[in-house]
Write a protein that holds these residues in place. Structure first.
Motif, PDB file in Angstrom:
ATOM      1  N   PHE A 192       1.096  -1.074  -0.164  1.00 52.00           N
ATOM      2  CA  PHE A 192      -0.218  -0.011  -0.065  1.00 52.00           C
ATOM      3  C   PHE A 192       0.912   1.329  -0.020  1.00 52.00           C
ATOM      4  CE2 PHE A 192      -3.270  -2.955   1.815  1.00 52.00           C
ATOM      5  CZ  PHE A 192      -4.309  -2.583   0.669  1.00 52.00           C
ATOM      6  N   THR A 193       2.216   1.299   0.766  1.00 47.83           N
ATOM      7  CA  THR A 193       2.954   2.531   0.770  1.00 47.83           C
ATOM      8  C   THR A 193       3.354   2.849  -0.456  1.00 47.83           C
ATOM      9  OG1 THR A 193       3.201   2.187   2.991  1.00 47.83           O
ATOM     10  CG2 THR A 193       4.833   3.330   1.873  1.00 47.83           C
ATOM     11  N   GLU A 194       3.658   1.849  -1.259  1.00 45.85           N
ATOM     12  CA  GLU A 194       4.439   1.894  -2.645  1.00 45.85           C
ATOM     13  C   GLU A 194       3.052   2.480  -3.662  1.00 45.85           C
ATOM     14  OE1 GLU A 194       5.026  -0.571  -0.818  1.00 45.85           O
ATOM     15  OE2 GLU A 194       7.268  -0.725  -0.480  1.00 45.85           O
ATOM     16  N   LEU A 195       2.032   1.938  -3.348  1.00 44.35           N
ATOM     17  CA  LEU A 195       0.868   2.239  -4.169  1.00 44.35           C
ATOM     18  C   LEU A 195       0.583   3.773  -4.006  1.00 44.35           C
ATOM     19  CD1 LEU A 195      -1.865   1.802  -5.816  1.00 44.35           C
ATOM     20  CD2 LEU A 195      -2.960   1.013  -3.666  1.00 44.35           C
ATOM     21  N   PHE A 196       0.467   4.140  -2.861  1.00 45.72           N
ATOM     22  CA  PHE A 196       0.070   5.464  -2.578  1.00 45.72           C
ATOM     23  C   PHE A 196       1.228   6.634  -2.831  1.00 45.72           C
ATOM     24  CE2 PHE A 196      -3.352   3.488   0.000  1.00 45.72           C
ATOM     25  CZ  PHE A 196      -4.365   4.321  -0.370  1.00 45.72           C
ATOM     26  N   LYS A 197       2.412   6.047  -2.703  1.00 45.12           N
ATOM     27  CA  LYS A 197       3.532   6.995  -3.312  1.00 45.12           C
ATOM     28  C   LYS A 197       3.294   7.227  -4.808  1.00 45.12           C
ATOM     29  CE  LYS A 197       7.835   6.257  -0.344  1.00 45.12           C
ATOM     30  NZ  LYS A 197       8.904   5.669  -0.193  1.00 45.12           N
ATOM     31  N   TRP A 198       2.820   6.244  -5.477  1.00 45.88           N
ATOM     32  CA  TRP A 198       2.791   6.388  -6.853  1.00 45.88           C
ATOM     33  C   TRP A 198       1.508   7.213  -7.259  1.00 45.88           C
ATOM     34  CZ3 TRP A 198      -1.614   5.004  -9.674  1.00 45.88           C
ATOM     35  CH2 TRP A 198      -1.494   4.935 -10.929  1.00 45.88           C
ATOM     36  N   LEU A 199       0.371   7.147  -6.336  1.00 48.09           N
ATOM     37  CA  LEU A 199      -0.453   7.844  -6.531  1.00 48.09           C
ATOM     38  C   LEU A 199       0.009   9.320  -6.398  1.00 48.09           C
ATOM     39  CD1 LEU A 199      -3.567   7.937  -7.090  1.00 48.09           C
ATOM     40  CD2 LEU A 199      -3.964   7.791  -4.740  1.00 48.09           C
ATOM     41  N   SER A 200       0.481   9.665  -5.304  1.00 50.84           N
ATOM     42  CA  SER A 200       0.824  11.025  -5.082  1.00 50.84           C
ATOM     43  C   SER A 200       1.760  11.541  -6.241  1.00 50.84           C
ATOM     44  CB  SER A 200       1.296  11.188  -3.463  1.00 50.84           C
ATOM     45  OG  SER A 200       2.652  10.728  -3.690  1.00 50.84           O
ATOM     46  N   ALA A 201       2.575  10.852  -6.516  1.00 53.68           N
ATOM     47  CA  ALA A 201       3.415  11.287  -7.827  1.00 53.68           C
ATOM     48  C   ALA A 201       2.829  11.376  -9.077  1.00 53.68           C
ATOM     49  CB  ALA A 201       4.555  10.339  -7.791  1.00 53.68           C
ATOM     50  N   SER A 202       1.937  10.492  -9.149  1.00 53.34           N
ATOM     51  CA  SER A 202       0.918  10.641 -10.431  1.00 53.34           C
ATOM     52  C   SER A 202       0.172  11.732 -10.731  1.00 53.34           C
ATOM     53  CB  SER A 202       0.228   9.428 -10.645  1.00 53.34           C
ATOM     54  OG  SER A 202       1.161   8.278 -10.690  1.00 53.34           O
ATOM     55  N   SER A 210      -0.214  20.889 -18.516  1.00 59.46           N
ATOM     56  CA  SER A 210      -0.845  21.798 -19.361  1.00 59.46           C
ATOM     57  C   SER A 210      -1.360  21.318 -20.670  1.00 59.46           C
ATOM     58  CB  SER A 210       0.333  23.098 -19.337  1.00 59.46           C
ATOM     59  OG  SER A 210       1.534  22.477 -19.935  1.00 59.46           O
ATOM     60  N   GLU A 211      -2.221  22.090 -21.024  1.00 60.95           N
ATOM     61  CA  GLU A 211      -2.714  21.730 -22.581  1.00 60.95           C
ATOM     62  C   GLU A 211      -2.887  20.343 -22.744  1.00 60.95           C
ATOM     63  OE1 GLU A 211      -0.811  25.827 -22.477  1.00 60.95           O
ATOM     64  OE2 GLU A 211       0.313  24.067 -23.458  1.00 60.95           O
ATOM     65  N   GLY A 212      -3.476  19.390 -22.051  1.00 61.86           N
ATOM     66  CA  GLY A 212      -3.792  17.927 -22.718  1.00 61.86           C
ATOM     67  C   GLY A 212      -2.291  17.420 -22.753  1.00 61.86           C
ATOM     68  N   GLN A 213      -1.344  18.024 -22.100  1.00 61.39           N
ATOM     69  CA  GLN A 213       0.129  17.389 -22.238  1.00 61.39           C
ATOM     70  C   GLN A 213      -0.207  15.847 -22.024  1.00 61.39           C
ATOM     71  OE1 GLN A 213       2.409  19.078 -19.312  1.00 61.39           O
ATOM     72  NE2 GLN A 213       4.071  17.989 -19.440  1.00 61.39           N
ATOM     73  N   MET A 214       0.678  14.971 -22.969  1.00 55.59           N
ATOM     74  CA  MET A 214       0.573  13.689 -22.803  1.00 55.59           C
ATOM     75  C   MET A 214       1.639  13.016 -21.649  1.00 55.59           C
ATOM     76  SD  MET A 214      -0.885  10.877 -24.099  1.00 55.59           S
ATOM     77  CE  MET A 214      -1.110  10.938 -25.771  1.00 55.59           C
ATOM     78  N   LEU A 215       1.040  12.618 -20.411  1.00 58.26           N
ATOM     79  CA  LEU A 215       2.093  12.506 -19.409  1.00 58.26           C
ATOM     80  C   LEU A 215       2.356  11.046 -19.312  1.00 58.26           C
ATOM     81  CD1 LEU A 215      -0.017  14.192 -16.747  1.00 58.26           C
ATOM     82  CD2 LEU A 215       2.192  15.018 -17.610  1.00 58.26           C
ATOM     83  N   SER A 216       3.694  10.947 -19.386  1.00 58.85           N
ATOM     84  CA  SER A 216       4.129   9.527 -18.860  1.00 58.85           C
ATOM     85  C   SER A 216       4.131   9.313 -17.380  1.00 58.85           C
ATOM     86  CB  SER A 216       5.515   9.045 -19.310  1.00 58.85           C
ATOM     87  OG  SER A 216       5.689   9.411 -20.767  1.00 58.85           O
ATOM     88  N   LEU A 217       3.030   8.627 -16.722  1.00 55.77           N
ATOM     89  CA  LEU A 217       2.974   8.615 -15.393  1.00 55.77           C
ATOM     90  C   LEU A 217       4.075   7.585 -14.755  1.00 55.77           C
ATOM     91  CD1 LEU A 217      -0.871   8.278 -14.973  1.00 55.77           C
ATOM     92  CD2 LEU A 217       0.543  10.319 -14.654  1.00 55.77           C
ATOM     93  N   PRO A 218       4.566   7.726 -13.497  1.00 58.26           N
ATOM     94  CA  PRO A 218       5.405   6.710 -13.017  1.00 58.26           C
ATOM     95  C   PRO A 218       5.158   5.282 -13.274  1.00 58.26           C
ATOM     96  CG  PRO A 218       4.671   8.349 -11.502  1.00 58.26           C
ATOM     97  CD  PRO A 218       3.782   8.722 -12.713  1.00 58.26           C
ATOM     98  N   SER A 219       5.990   4.261 -13.578  1.00 54.17           N
ATOM     99  CA  SER A 219       5.700   3.009 -13.650  1.00 54.17           C
ATOM    100  C   SER A 219       5.129   2.416 -12.246  1.00 54.17           C
ATOM    101  CB  SER A 219       6.917   2.125 -13.770  1.00 54.17           C
ATOM    102  OG  SER A 219       6.710   0.548 -13.797  1.00 54.17           O
ATOM    103  N   PRO A 220       3.918   1.844 -12.341  1.00 60.09           N
ATOM    104  CA  PRO A 220       3.332   1.064 -11.285  1.00 60.09           C
ATOM    105  C   PRO A 220       3.909  -0.080 -10.703  1.00 60.09           C
ATOM    106  CG  PRO A 220       2.007   0.639 -13.038  1.00 60.09           C
ATOM    107  CD  PRO A 220       3.292   1.397 -13.519  1.00 60.09           C
ATOM    108  N   ALA A 221       5.261  -0.430 -11.385  1.00 61.49           N
ATOM    109  CA  ALA A 221       5.832  -1.733 -11.211  1.00 61.49           C
ATOM    110  C   ALA A 221       6.211  -2.045  -9.579  1.00 61.49           C
ATOM    111  CB  ALA A 221       6.931  -2.075 -11.806  1.00 61.49           C
ATOM    112  N   GLY A 222       6.397  -0.939  -8.960  1.00 57.46           N
ATOM    113  CA  GLY A 222       6.727  -0.773  -7.277  1.00 57.46           C
ATOM    114  C   GLY A 222       5.632  -1.556  -6.496  1.00 57.46           C
ATOM    115  N   TRP A 223       4.337  -1.313  -7.106  1.00 56.36           N
ATOM    116  CA  TRP A 223       3.275  -1.915  -6.083  1.00 56.36           C
ATOM    117  C   TRP A 223       2.533  -2.739  -6.908  1.00 56.36           C
ATOM    118  CZ3 TRP A 223      -1.453  -1.045  -8.229  1.00 56.36           C
ATOM    119  CH2 TRP A 223      -1.445   0.130  -9.261  1.00 56.36           C
ATOM    120  N   ALA A 224       2.547  -2.974  -8.356  1.00 56.76           N
ATOM    121  CA  ALA A 224       1.426  -3.897  -8.910  1.00 56.76           C
ATOM    122  C   ALA A 224       2.168  -5.110  -9.445  1.00 56.76           C
ATOM    123  CB  ALA A 224       0.917  -2.943 -10.093  1.00 56.76           C
TER     124      ALA A 224
END
Lengths: 228, 289
Positions: A192-202, A210-224
């Motif tokens: 859970f800790t890794e999941l919520f770290k990912w969530l806050s960073a994302s 800005s302006e519909g920027q295509m974001l590369s969210l952090p990898s969920p590999a740490g928790w998923a």
């Protein structure tokens, strides 16, 4: 005439502007099966989440969090608020799995908050709804109806929907509810800790985009658990 | 011959773009008329979600300057202190923007890419001491310094429902009709001592743009240039010019300021572009500034 180069630096003060808001509604399973270690880890993860958001100067002013729980009934236990304005509740387990009621309540919270942003002239980002569950919905829960509602509303850019399955969860049901573009991800152990770290960073990334920027969210590999 | 306006012009890559390895998607251009009577300034902000938007914004500023120069010449605007008629100006700019959009479609075809991948905003101003004509599609802000030393907004940015949405020159929203809400062009008949054009990456640091009205209980966008931001730089630009700084040096200092000049500028993660142009009074005396 001798000149000090520093004398010619550009300088200027900035105004105090209110920050645009990004709402994250957490929909958390507190059914009896979460009792013991899973609930302890979930509670710890929530506290870590709150701390992580607060440590990011800009995100702390933009991210609002609401918490919905569901066991034998669905409850909004934290109204949308900046993380500095509330104490993260300590969750306790309670009965069965009214999952659909919980998600529907979360959708209402997100929609009402959006209306409030609009009516008060505030700018905002698309809300996130994050479901975390270890069970399968009670038999009286309208999974099909909810699935249709989520598909439509996510397609219409009403909100973003993510689901995380805790060990023992029913993947078929959670996949049915989730939007086809964001299938549920199984949690690795009790990370859970890794999941919520990912969530806050994302969300912090989204809240500064800005302006519909295509974001590369952090990898969920740490928790998923991700199949490669 | 008039003295040319003094300018500071820079684009800096946002920290989010540096982290993700995305190039700076903003572009800008400045062009002076040969007699120093007027200058064209343009800024363009490439859409963050679009792979070729940095190419799009670079193309848009260059192409627009090229066409606009010709059309100004043909219409004999801005010479002999004659500003364009607002209706004529709007019509002309509508067709110029359409021509630029066709240009984007052509370069997209050449590289076999969807032209929407080149999406970007556009904001331009043709400025003189006695007035300004502007046009824009999308967000960003513009400020002018009036004769009585006040700073005021020259345009209203076009924002979408969500905080990170706007309109682009590649959109179908604006070119169906000249009266579309997504295309704006007008003429300001008023003495001007400075002009600033900026992309939205600079707006939180330089404009009052989200305030709370206690009477109505509502938030609103005052769209008000923040004088403590602009005025010192108006003064600094004169000092740099009089100290003999090269244009290149001024622009480097300006880039450094946009990057890191105060906490708001530092905290911004988006690309930042701003052009500040100041007009020296016609009978310049350092002590009068």
């Amino acid at each position: 005439m001798s000149e000090n180069p520093e004398q010619y630096a550009f300088s200027g003060e900035s105004p105090d502007n209110y920050e645009q808001k990004c709402l994250c509604v957490l929909v958390l399973d507190v059914s009896s099966s979460m009792n013991g270690k899973p609930m302890e880890e979930l509670n710890q993860g929530l506290k870590d989440f709150q701390r992580e958001v607060q440590e990011d100067f800009v995100a702390a002013q933009r991210i609002e969090v609401a918490v919905v729980t569901f066991g034998s009934r669905a409850d909004l236990i934290q109204e949308p608020a900046l993380t500095s304005n509330f104490e993260m509740p300590n969750l306790r387990t309670n009965g069965s799995t009214k999952l659909v009621d919980g998600v529907r309540l979360a959708i209402n919270v997100a929609e009402e908050r959006k209306e409030w942003y609009k009516s008060t002239g505030q700018t905002y980002y698309r809300p996130w709804i994050m479901l975390i569950s270890d069970g399968k919905p009670d038999k009286d829960q309208d999974v099909t109806g909810l699935a249709e509602e989520i598909e439509t509303k996510v397609n219409n850019k009403g909100f973003l929907f993510y689901a995380v399955g805790v060990e023992g969860y029913n993947h078929k049901k959670l996949a049915e509810i989730s939007h086809s573009n964001t299938p549920p991800l199984p949690l690795k152990g009790l990370a859970f800790t890794e999941l919520f770290k990912w969530l806050s960073a994302s969300i912090a990334m989204v809240s500064k985009s800005s302006e519909g920027q295509m974001l590369s969210l952090p990898s969920p590999a740490g928790w998923a658990q991700i199949q490669i | 011959m008039n003295k040319k306006a003094i300018i500071a012009q820079a684009s800096v890559t946002g920290s989010a773009h540096l982290q993700s390895g995305t190039p700076c998607q903003d572009s800008s251009a400045v062009w002076f008329s040969s007699d120093g009577e007027f200058l064209i300034t343009i800024v363009s902000d490439g859409a963050g979600s679009c792979s070729h938007s940095h190419v799009g914004s670079a193309f848009v500023v260059k192409k627009t300057v090229d066409i606009l120069k010709e059309r100004i010449e043909k219409n004999k605007w801005f010479y002999n202190r004659v500003l364009p008629d607002a209706v004529q100006w709007k019509k002309e700019l509508f067709f110029i923007f359409k021509a630029v959009k066709v240009g984007i479609q052509q370069i997209a075809e050449e590289v076999k890419t969807d032209y929407k991948a080149f999406s970007c905003t556009i904001m331009l101003a043709v400025s003189t001491r006695y007035g300004m004509a502007y046009a824009h599609i999308g967000d960003g802000r513009a400020a002018i310094r009036t004769e009585n030393e006040e700073w005021k907004a020259a345009i209203n940015p076009m924002k979408g429902e969500e905080a990170n949405q706007t309109v682009f020159i590649t959109s179908e929203l604006w070119d169906e009709s000249i009266s579309s809400n997504y295309f704006d062009a007008n003429v300001i008949n008023e003495s001007i001592s400075a002009v600033a054009l900026l992309t939205d990456g600079c707006e939180r640091a330089s404009f009052e743009m989200l305030s709370f009205d206690e009477e109505t209980g509502k938030y609103y966008d005052p769209n008000k240039p923040f004088k403590p931001f602009f005025e010192p730089n108006y003064q600094n630009l004169f000092k740099m010019k009089w100290a003999g700084f090269s244009q290149d040096k001024i622009n480097r200092l300006w880039a450094g300021f946009l990057e890191n000049g105060n906490a708001k500028l530092r905290a911004e993660t988006d690309d930042k572009t701003m052009i500040l142009a100041v007009f020296e009074p016609e009978n310049t005396n350092e002590k009068t500034i």
